[in-house]
Write a protein that holds these residues in place. Structure first.
Motif, PDB file in Angstrom:
ATOM      1  N   TYR A  98       0.707 -77.535 -42.507  1.00  0.00           N
ATOM      2  CA  TYR A  98       1.041 -76.427 -41.772  1.00  0.00           C
ATOM      3  C   TYR A  98       2.404 -76.565 -41.034  1.00  0.00           C
ATOM      4  CZ  TYR A  98       1.407 -72.059 -38.878  1.00  0.00           C
ATOM      5  OH  TYR A  98       1.944 -70.737 -38.245  1.00  0.00           O
ATOM      6  N   LYS A  99       3.521 -75.853 -41.489  1.00  0.00           N
ATOM      7  CA  LYS A  99       4.821 -76.145 -40.817  1.00  0.00           C
ATOM      8  C   LYS A  99       4.964 -75.154 -39.592  1.00  0.00           C
ATOM      9  CE  LYS A  99       9.516 -76.026 -42.538  1.00  0.00           C
ATOM     10  NZ  LYS A  99       9.950 -75.986 -41.174  1.00  0.00           N
ATOM     11  N   ALA A 104       8.909 -74.354 -29.965  1.00  0.00           N
ATOM     12  CA  ALA A 104       8.038 -73.173 -29.951  1.00  0.00           C
ATOM     13  C   ALA A 104       7.091 -73.148 -28.663  1.00  0.00           C
ATOM     14  CB  ALA A 104       7.324 -72.573 -31.010  1.00  0.00           C
ATOM     15  N   TYR A 105       6.678 -74.148 -28.256  1.00  0.00           N
ATOM     16  CA  TYR A 105       5.468 -74.133 -27.623  1.00  0.00           C
ATOM     17  C   TYR A 105       5.908 -74.993 -26.095  1.00  0.00           C
ATOM     18  CZ  TYR A 105       3.098 -72.946 -31.794  1.00  0.00           C
ATOM     19  OH  TYR A 105       2.573 -72.652 -32.969  1.00  0.00           O
ATOM     20  N   ASP A 106       5.320 -74.335 -25.117  1.00  0.00           N
ATOM     21  CA  ASP A 106       5.395 -75.102 -23.511  1.00  0.00           C
ATOM     22  C   ASP A 106       4.483 -76.148 -23.468  1.00  0.00           C
ATOM     23  OD1 ASP A 106       7.209 -73.384 -22.096  1.00  0.00           O
ATOM     24  OD2 ASP A 106       6.027 -71.915 -22.870  1.00  0.00           O
ATOM     25  N   ALA A 107       3.336 -75.796 -24.269  1.00  0.00           N
ATOM     26  CA  ALA A 107       2.202 -76.878 -24.232  1.00  0.00           C
ATOM     27  C   ALA A 107       1.391 -76.764 -25.497  1.00  0.00           C
ATOM     28  CB  ALA A 107       1.203 -76.861 -22.960  1.00  0.00           C
ATOM     29  N   ILE A 108       1.003 -78.058 -25.998  1.00  0.00           N
ATOM     30  CA  ILE A 108       0.171 -78.103 -27.244  1.00  0.00           C
ATOM     31  C   ILE A 108      -1.132 -78.841 -26.583  1.00  0.00           C
ATOM     32  CG2 ILE A 108      -0.239 -79.196 -29.546  1.00  0.00           C
ATOM     33  CD1 ILE A 108       2.781 -78.580 -30.137  1.00  0.00           C
ATOM     34  N   VAL A 109      -2.246 -78.398 -26.753  1.00  0.00           N
ATOM     35  CA  VAL A 109      -3.440 -78.818 -26.070  1.00  0.00           C
ATOM     36  C   VAL A 109      -4.332 -79.285 -27.249  1.00  0.00           C
ATOM     37  CG1 VAL A 109      -5.080 -78.590 -24.202  1.00  0.00           C
ATOM     38  CG2 VAL A 109      -2.989 -77.402 -24.150  1.00  0.00           C
ATOM     39  N   ILE A 125       1.947 -86.850 -34.204  1.00  0.00           N
ATOM     40  CA  ILE A 125       2.868 -86.890 -33.129  1.00  0.00           C
ATOM     41  C   ILE A 125       4.222 -86.357 -33.223  1.00  0.00           C
ATOM     42  CG2 ILE A 125       3.702 -88.370 -31.214  1.00  0.00           C
ATOM     43  CD1 ILE A 125       1.152 -89.843 -31.464  1.00  0.00           C
ATOM     44  N   LYS A 126       4.484 -86.879 -34.455  1.00  0.00           N
ATOM     45  CA  LYS A 126       6.102 -86.267 -34.571  1.00  0.00           C
ATOM     46  C   LYS A 126       6.045 -84.836 -34.873  1.00  0.00           C
ATOM     47  CE  LYS A 126       9.854 -87.581 -37.315  1.00  0.00           C
ATOM     48  NZ  LYS A 126      10.719 -87.822 -38.471  1.00  0.00           N
ATOM     49  N   LYS A 127       5.055 -84.223 -35.514  1.00  0.00           N
ATOM     50  CA  LYS A 127       5.125 -82.782 -35.632  1.00  0.00           C
ATOM     51  C   LYS A 127       4.968 -81.970 -34.323  1.00  0.00           C
ATOM     52  CE  LYS A 127       3.201 -80.521 -39.053  1.00  0.00           C
ATOM     53  NZ  LYS A 127       2.447 -80.180 -40.471  1.00  0.00           N
ATOM     54  N   MET A 128       4.122 -82.677 -33.476  1.00  0.00           N
ATOM     55  CA  MET A 128       3.642 -81.987 -32.253  1.00  0.00           C
ATOM     56  C   MET A 128       4.997 -81.908 -31.240  1.00  0.00           C
ATOM     57  SD  MET A 128       0.832 -80.758 -32.894  1.00  0.00           S
ATOM     58  CE  MET A 128       1.016 -80.938 -34.596  1.00  0.00           C
ATOM     59  N   THR A 129       5.841 -83.008 -31.559  1.00  0.00           N
ATOM     60  CA  THR A 129       6.947 -83.153 -30.564  1.00  0.00           C
ATOM     61  C   THR A 129       8.099 -82.326 -31.003  1.00  0.00           C
ATOM     62  OG1 THR A 129       6.510 -85.552 -30.334  1.00  0.00           O
ATOM     63  CG2 THR A 129       8.838 -84.933 -29.795  1.00  0.00           C
ATOM     64  N   ASN A 130       8.200 -82.106 -32.297  1.00  0.00           N
ATOM     65  CA  ASN A 130       9.096 -81.112 -32.946  1.00  0.00           C
ATOM     66  C   ASN A 130       8.707 -79.419 -32.387  1.00  0.00           C
ATOM     67  OD1 ASN A 130      10.661 -83.012 -33.908  1.00  0.00           O
ATOM     68  ND2 ASN A 130       9.849 -82.670 -36.084  1.00  0.00           N
ATOM     69  N   ALA A 131       7.356 -79.205 -32.497  1.00  0.00           N
ATOM     70  CA  ALA A 131       7.201 -78.135 -32.266  1.00  0.00           C
ATOM     71  C   ALA A 131       7.118 -77.840 -30.844  1.00  0.00           C
ATOM     72  CB  ALA A 131       5.891 -77.736 -32.485  1.00  0.00           C
ATOM     73  N   LEU A 132       7.089 -78.863 -29.963  1.00  0.00           N
ATOM     74  CA  LEU A 132       7.133 -78.440 -28.420  1.00  0.00           C
ATOM     75  C   LEU A 132       8.821 -78.004 -28.042  1.00  0.00           C
ATOM     76  CD1 LEU A 132       5.493 -81.468 -26.815  1.00  0.00           C
ATOM     77  CD2 LEU A 132       4.780 -79.172 -26.650  1.00  0.00           C
ATOM     78  N   LYS A 133       8.779 -77.122 -27.113  1.00  0.00           N
ATOM     79  CA  LYS A 133       9.940 -76.780 -26.202  1.00  0.00           C
ATOM     80  C   LYS A 133      10.568 -77.986 -25.555  1.00  0.00           C
ATOM     81  CE  LYS A 133       8.862 -71.989 -25.301  1.00  0.00           C
ATOM     82  NZ  LYS A 133       8.526 -70.877 -24.321  1.00  0.00           N
ATOM     83  N   GLN A 134      11.982 -77.999 -25.211  1.00  0.00           N
ATOM     84  CA  GLN A 134      12.276 -79.055 -24.355  1.00  0.00           C
ATOM     85  C   GLN A 134      11.404 -78.880 -22.900  1.00  0.00           C
ATOM     86  OE1 GLN A 134      13.920 -81.919 -24.686  1.00  0.00           O
ATOM     87  NE2 GLN A 134      15.136 -80.871 -25.910  1.00  0.00           N
ATOM     88  N   ASP A 135      10.971 -80.097 -22.323  1.00  0.00           N
ATOM     89  CA  ASP A 135      10.259 -80.320 -21.385  1.00  0.00           C
ATOM     90  C   ASP A 135       8.879 -79.580 -21.317  1.00  0.00           C
ATOM     91  OD1 ASP A 135      12.245 -81.107 -19.814  1.00  0.00           O
ATOM     92  OD2 ASP A 135      13.139 -79.181 -19.140  1.00  0.00           O
TER      93      ASP A 135
END
Ligand code: SAM
Length: 315
Positions: A98-99, A104-109, A125-135
């Protein structure tokens, strides 16, 4: 649908009965995440929504919780249980295909989810990092001890005995992927890692530095050169050094615990390249901000020092 997907579809109806949720541990783990009111959270591999009420309580009605799972029946259970809770979306997708939206996310749990994508950990891990907002933070957690998790996935076959690695190995992987690990705990009743996407401003995006007036230069210089050091990259360099230092600590623990030499060597080589990159940032900063001034001021000593530094660095 692969075997594991079918397994979860078939298990959805009795998942909650068999899972035996411990509210005390789940509340504690969600507190550790450090969510704020209004946050947007992705509950990856959400299953029947065991974590949903805890996440919703933390972000409240002003926040958003996205339940993502590839199992239709698992998500159906969650939808039925929490139909009246506002701010929840349900995404029926395979997370590896899934793209996800970017930044977009403050946290991915990921609660009890990591072993299911461990085979594709780098991509994940790369996908999740890209989907996270800065911080934003990626959380990998289990409400049971690591050896129990691995025993469950192993089911007597030795092949899968390392699906959930010790926290220091996991921390090293996350640091190598560019995240900053702020919490890593492995106890008899839970496993918890928080890895944050900290700001790194690419060199090109730094604002133009402000040079001081000629007259104040000599007075404020404490470096021994006759020009002022104006380093725009200090924060980025400090962040990189902090990551390297965390990475080294993890390697020390690996040596103490007698881990496999080839694993240790891989990690040492990662630290080695990280150090070379930070050296390059410092060198480039020095050339652009100190040497430019030194040449302008005809400070040949500073230019000579730079030549020596370059020779040492590229040896
Ligand atoms: C062990 S269960 C954990 C469920 C829930 N987080 C909990 O702790 O009760 C793992 C979940 O991940 C889902 N899953 C496994 N691989 C997946 C993938 N590639 N994409 C999306 N969901 C996946 C399964 O359907 C299952 O619901």
């Amino acid at each position: 649908m692969d075997k594991e997907h079918v397994f979860f579809e078939n298990y959805a109806g009795t998942w909650d009965r068999d899972r035996k949720e411990n509210p005390e541990i789940l509340s504690f783990l969600v507190k550790l995440i450090g969510l704020s009111v209004g946050d947007t959270v992705l509950d990856a591999g959400s299953g029947t929504g065991i974590l949903l009420p805890y996440l919703h309580q933390a972000v409240t009605d002003t926040g958003r919780v996205e339940e993502l799972d590839y199992s239709h029946r698992m998500l159906e259970q969650a939808r039925q249980k929490f139909a009246s809770v506002p701010g929840i979306t349900y995404t029926e997708k395979d997370i590896l295909k899934y793209k996800l939206p970017q930044n977009a996310y403050d946290a991915i749990v990921c609660l009890n989810f990591y072993p299911h994508i461990a085979q594709y950990k780098e991509v994940f891990i790369k996908k999740m990092t890209n989907a996270l907002k800065q911080d934003g933070a990626l959380i990998i957690m289990h409400d049971m001890a690591r050896n129990r998790v691995n025993a469950l996935h192993d089911q007597g076959k030795k092949t899968l005995s390392c699906v959930l690695p010790p926290v220091d190995i996991m921390a090293t992987m996350l640091i190598t992927a560019g995240l900053s690990v702020s919490i890593a705990m492995d106890t008899d009743s839970y496993y918890f890692i928080k890895a944050e996407k900290k700001q790194y401003i690419p060199y090109e995006q730094y604002p133009e530095p402000h040079f001081q007036e000629e007259t104040s230069r000599q007075e404020t210089d404490t470096s021994g050169h006759s020009h002022v050091h104006s380093h725009t990259q200090t924060k980025a360099v400090m962040n990189r050094l902090a990551r390297i230092s965390g990475h080294l600590e993890a390697i020390k623990r690996m040596v103490e615990e007698g881990r496999d030499c080839s694993d240790i060597l891989i990690q040492i080589s990662a630290v080695d390249s990280a150090l070379v990159s930070v050296g390059k940032v410092i060198l480039r900063d020095h050339i652009d901000h100190c040497i430019v001034d030194a040449v302008k001021d005809n400070d040949m000593e500073a230019v000579d020092n730079l030549k020596k530094a370059i020779t040492t660095f590229i040896k």
